[in-house]
Motif scaffolding. Structure first.
Motif, mmCIF file in Angstrom:
data_model
loop_
_atom_site.group_PDB
_atom_site.id
_atom_site.type_symbol
_atom_site.label_atom_id
_atom_site.label_comp_id
_atom_site.label_asym_id
_atom_site.label_seq_id
_atom_site.Cartn_x
_atom_site.Cartn_y
_atom_site.Cartn_z
ATOM 1 N N THR A 33 0.634 7.063 -6.714
ATOM 2 C CA THR A 33 -0.622 7.779 -6.896
ATOM 3 C C THR A 33 -0.315 9.203 -7.321
ATOM 4 N N ALA A 90 0.933 4.070 -2.857
ATOM 5 C CA ALA A 90 0.727 5.491 -2.557
ATOM 6 C C ALA A 90 1.800 6.345 -3.226
ATOM 7 N N ARG A 91 2.997 5.805 -3.329
ATOM 8 C CA ARG A 91 4.068 6.543 -4.000
ATOM 9 C C ARG A 91 3.765 6.724 -5.491
ATOM 10 N N GLU A 122 0.829 -1.210 0.000
ATOM 11 C CA GLU A 122 0.000 0.000 0.000
ATOM 12 C C GLU A 122 0.859 1.253 0.000
ATOM 13 N N ALA A 123 1.960 1.235 0.743
ATOM 14 C CA ALA A 123 2.870 2.383 0.750
ATOM 15 C C ALA A 123 3.511 2.581 -0.628
#
Length: 140
Positions: A110, A107-108, A103-104
């Protein structure tokens, strides 16, 4: 759309300037190339080589750090070359160890609101093991 392109990372050990490498690929039967970044090449010189050879730019590898530092500049530079797809070629395997890490990493990738207007796509292909591949696509 490019039908048959050559991934220029395959020639990363060649000492010639990128525009020269593009011109050599242009002498083959390929329709286009995928850049492995620009290195120290002037984007205008690369664009001129693409124009002279008639090669299309199928995509470009750009590191996540470069995207995070200035996604707008990346989109502008590669967009000016006619590139519609930017690929993040690598994330460390640790970034896929568990759900939170994935998920991290996602997010990078996005896009921020300031870059969401771009027409350049961001794609990632990260090999986490020899038999597993993860892909994601977003708009920059």
């Amino acid at each position: 759309m490019t039908s048959f392109a050559f991934q220029l990372y395959s020639l990363h050990a060649v000492d010639d300037p990128l525009p020269t490498v593009v011109e050599r690929v242009g002498e083959t039967g390929f329709d286009g190339v995928e850049l492995a970044g620009l290195g120290d090449a002037d984007p205008e010189d690369v664009g001129d080589a693409l124009e002279r050879t008639g090669l299309e730019l199928a995509g470009a590898h750009v590191g996540i750090e470069e995207l995070e530092a200035n996604a707008e500049a990346v989109a502008e530079t590669y967009g000016a070359l006619g590139c519609e797809n930017v690929v993040v070629p690598w994330f460390e395997p640790e970034e896929f160890e568990d759900r939170a890490s994935v998920e991290a990493a996602g997010a990078r990738l996005t896009p921020s609101p300031r870059t969401s207007r771009s027409t350049t796509s961001l794609c990632t292909t990260t090999t986490t093991t020899r038999s597993s591949r993860t892909s994601t696509a977003n708009r920059l």
